[in-house]
Design an enzyme around this catalytic site. Sequence first.
Site, PDB file in Angstrom:
ATOM      1  N   ALA A  11     143.591 -45.030  20.760  1.00 45.72           N
ATOM      2  CA  ALA A  11     143.317 -46.350  20.191  1.00 45.72           C
ATOM      3  C   ALA A  11     141.899 -46.499  19.645  1.00 45.72           C
ATOM      4  CB  ALA A  11     143.570 -47.431  21.236  1.00 45.72           C
ATOM      5  N   ARG A  16     131.083 -42.826  16.534  1.00 44.33           N
ATOM      6  CA  ARG A  16     130.113 -41.735  16.404  1.00 44.33           C
ATOM      7  C   ARG A  16     130.513 -40.706  15.347  1.00 44.33           C
ATOM      8  NH1 ARG A  16     129.098 -39.720  22.421  1.00 44.33           N
ATOM      9  NH2 ARG A  16     131.055 -40.836  22.835  1.00 44.33           N
ATOM     10  N   ASN A 377     158.790  -8.184 -19.788  1.00 42.16           N
ATOM     11  CA  ASN A 377     157.342  -8.014 -19.973  1.00 42.16           C
ATOM     12  C   ASN A 377     156.814  -9.168 -20.811  1.00 42.16           C
ATOM     13  OD1 ASN A 377     154.898  -5.962 -19.833  1.00 42.16           O
ATOM     14  ND2 ASN A 377     154.920  -6.888 -21.871  1.00 42.16           N
ATOM     15  N   TYR A 387     155.218 -28.943 -22.461  1.00 38.77           N
ATOM     16  CA  TYR A 387     154.923 -30.374 -22.389  1.00 38.77           C
ATOM     17  C   TYR A 387     154.610 -30.904 -23.774  1.00 38.77           C
ATOM     18  CZ  TYR A 387     152.661 -34.662 -20.587  1.00 38.77           C
ATOM     19  OH  TYR A 387     152.314 -35.962 -20.305  1.00 38.77           O
TER      20      TYR A 387
END
Length: 458
Positions: A11, A16, A377, A387
């Site tokens: 909790a 620190r 290849n 795209y």
Amino acid sequence: MSKRFAVILAAGQGTRMKSKLYKVLHPVMGRSMVQHVMDQLTALELDQVITVVGHGAEKVKEELGEASAFVLQEQQLGTGHAVMQAEDLLKNQEGVTLVVCGDTPLLTQKTLEEMFSYHQNKQAKVTVLTTTIDDPTGYGRIIRNDAGDVSKIVEQKDASKEELEVKEVNAGTYCFDNNFLFTALQSVSNDNAQGEYYLPDVIEIAKNNHQTVAAFQTTDTDETLGVNDRLALSEAERIMKQRINREHMKNGVTIIDPLTTYIAPTVKIAPDVVVEPGTTIKGYSVIGTDSIIGPNSEIADSEIGQSSKILHSVVHESKVGNRVNIGPFAHVRPASDIRDDVKVGNFVEVKKSVIDDSSKVSHLSYIGDAEIGKNVNVGCGSITVNYDGANKYKTIIEDDVFVGCNTNLIAPITVGRGALVAAGSTITKDVPEVALSIARARQVNKDGYAKKLNKLLK
């Protein structure tokens, strides 16, 4: 066997740490501290695990998921108050309850199992996990009676000169008789400087009621490290890295330089794998026997087959087959399937693509959203142009195709089996099987033009 339960204390905010990330969610070797704790508890096959959450409650719940039940400590009023929040889920249960902190990522199943057994064998109401350290400054000292049980736990500020010489300290993990725990918590007071309810006060209540309080001492002091700041986090990372690497080496893996090798606790590596310096292997990666990983490579959530080599390269969320050579300086991005005897060479990027058996993409190429067949290849500098600025499209290259250097394949497109694509081509239409496809602008030579241009430049 009586029922066994666990309560994880998670909790606290961890001021620190000086971080917006809640303390128990800080990672050690790529996995949150609280998840490390849960992993060890899961291995114990407990009847129920309850996590006490407060700061960052939703994030902690998301991290642990269905592995735990959760209770909320709205105000952080001490460790005793935190455990009280689990009362509705555990009250009236017969058995043993383990209480462990969520910032102790180095605890192991083995130690916790031994602690459970020790607690039951001693028929104790409370068992404290302890360890011995050379400099116990700041820790609560374990004072034992003649029977070897705990007489008291004395804090540094309250210890006598003789008690300060004791080097056995409280590690902050406990086993309790469950019914006794929640009965005793009703008597815990917050009459202290901090106004909080402290779980160790249950030990004093047990002693006052002439109950046995046992102490189980672990010989591995590292396990008891609690992480409260970045320095301790760094130390936990170092210890866990060393522990993981040592275990792999004991199982037949060669790690050339353990100091520069980072392997997540969820990784599986077969014997006779060699891991070169500067390598990081993350997530749920699996490495097959006789493979060589590195130097300076990163594998994340990927499966690498047998006798493959990955040199100065990155492989993420992908599958690599047997006898594959990747790199140097290649990047295999997620959802790629690199099959047996494939070569992915210098400065090649592969994304969401299949490269089938015995094919080669040797250098300076981009393969994205593609299906490449067997014995293909792909020449230097070739690109699958996937795209158009709005949508991604697939390139299919069938078996036995030869793609010449500096070729652009404008998707969607299929290059048929056995076809040849001439170097320097930009291919916009499907190529039939065993065809030669050439798509270049016509070359024009203008005699003497360079001489004229040079005069203008003077």
